[in-house]
Design a protein around this motif. Structure first.
Motif, mmCIF file in Angstrom:
data_model
loop_
_atom_site.group_PDB
_atom_site.id
_atom_site.type_symbol
_atom_site.label_atom_id
_atom_site.label_comp_id
_atom_site.label_asym_id
_atom_site.label_seq_id
_atom_site.Cartn_x
_atom_site.Cartn_y
_atom_site.Cartn_z
ATOM 1 N N TYR A 80 35.698 7.230 64.964
ATOM 2 C CA TYR A 80 36.280 5.903 64.984
ATOM 3 C C TYR A 80 35.734 5.077 63.820
ATOM 4 O O TYR A 80 34.523 5.091 63.563
ATOM 5 C CB TYR A 80 35.950 5.184 66.290
ATOM 6 C CG TYR A 80 36.447 5.913 67.507
ATOM 7 C CD1 TYR A 80 37.763 5.777 67.915
ATOM 8 C CD2 TYR A 80 35.612 6.758 68.221
ATOM 9 C CE1 TYR A 80 38.233 6.463 69.024
ATOM 10 C CE2 TYR A 80 36.070 7.446 69.331
ATOM 11 C CZ TYR A 80 37.378 7.292 69.727
ATOM 12 O OH TYR A 80 37.847 7.979 70.819
ATOM 13 N N LYS B 49 33.998 5.839 73.201
ATOM 14 C CA LYS B 49 35.244 6.165 73.906
ATOM 15 C C LYS B 49 35.099 5.955 75.403
ATOM 16 O O LYS B 49 35.955 5.334 76.049
ATOM 17 C CB LYS B 49 35.630 7.609 73.599
ATOM 18 C CG LYS B 49 36.875 8.091 74.317
ATOM 19 C CD LYS B 49 37.138 9.547 73.974
ATOM 20 C CE LYS B 49 38.245 10.142 74.802
ATOM 21 N NZ LYS B 49 38.425 11.569 74.523
ATOM 22 N N SER C 159 41.253 5.241 65.109
ATOM 23 C CA SER C 159 40.823 6.560 65.552
ATOM 24 C C SER C 159 41.264 7.600 64.538
ATOM 25 O O SER C 159 42.401 7.576 64.066
ATOM 26 C CB SER C 159 41.460 6.868 66.909
ATOM 27 O OG SER C 159 41.245 8.203 67.260
ATOM 28 N N VAL D 160 39.853 -1.332 65.100
ATOM 29 C CA VAL D 160 39.323 -0.014 65.434
ATOM 30 C C VAL D 160 40.427 1.008 65.184
ATOM 31 O O VAL D 160 41.531 0.871 65.692
ATOM 32 C CB VAL D 160 38.856 0.069 66.902
ATOM 33 C CG1 VAL D 160 38.342 1.469 67.219
ATOM 34 C CG2 VAL D 160 37.791 -0.976 67.198
#
Length: 87
Positions: A31, A53, A14, A12
């Motif tokens: 993301y 989130k 950001s 993952v």
């Protein structure tokens, strides 16, 4: 761009892109979730990114295992249709 999570199953990243005035940390960001086994990726933004989130923040408060994190991320990764392409 910041790597947030990396396991055998998922990665993952950001992407934080502030607006033109420098206000709002996730105005145009989101993301990228990579499913390493399915070899697919998805980029989420907006309300879906905010939901992701908040879910991660709530999960972190419980002291999750890697399996717990992967299980949560899999719910979002299952939406991916884009095949993973390496440059």
């Amino acid at each position: 761009m910041q790597m947030l999570y990396n396991s055998d199953s998922f990665a993952v990243v950001s992407f934080d892109v502030p607006d033109a005035q420098g206000e709002g940390p996730l105005n145009r960001g989101g993301y990228e979730i990579v499913d390493k086994f399915a070899r697919k990726e998805i980029f989420i933004q907006g309300a879906l990114a905010e939901s992701f989130k908040q879910g991660v923040q709530a999960l972190i408060e419980t002291g999750p295992s890697e399996e717990d994190m992967d299980s949560f991320i899999e719910r979002f990764a299952s939406l991916s249709q884009q095949p993973l392409v390496l440059h």
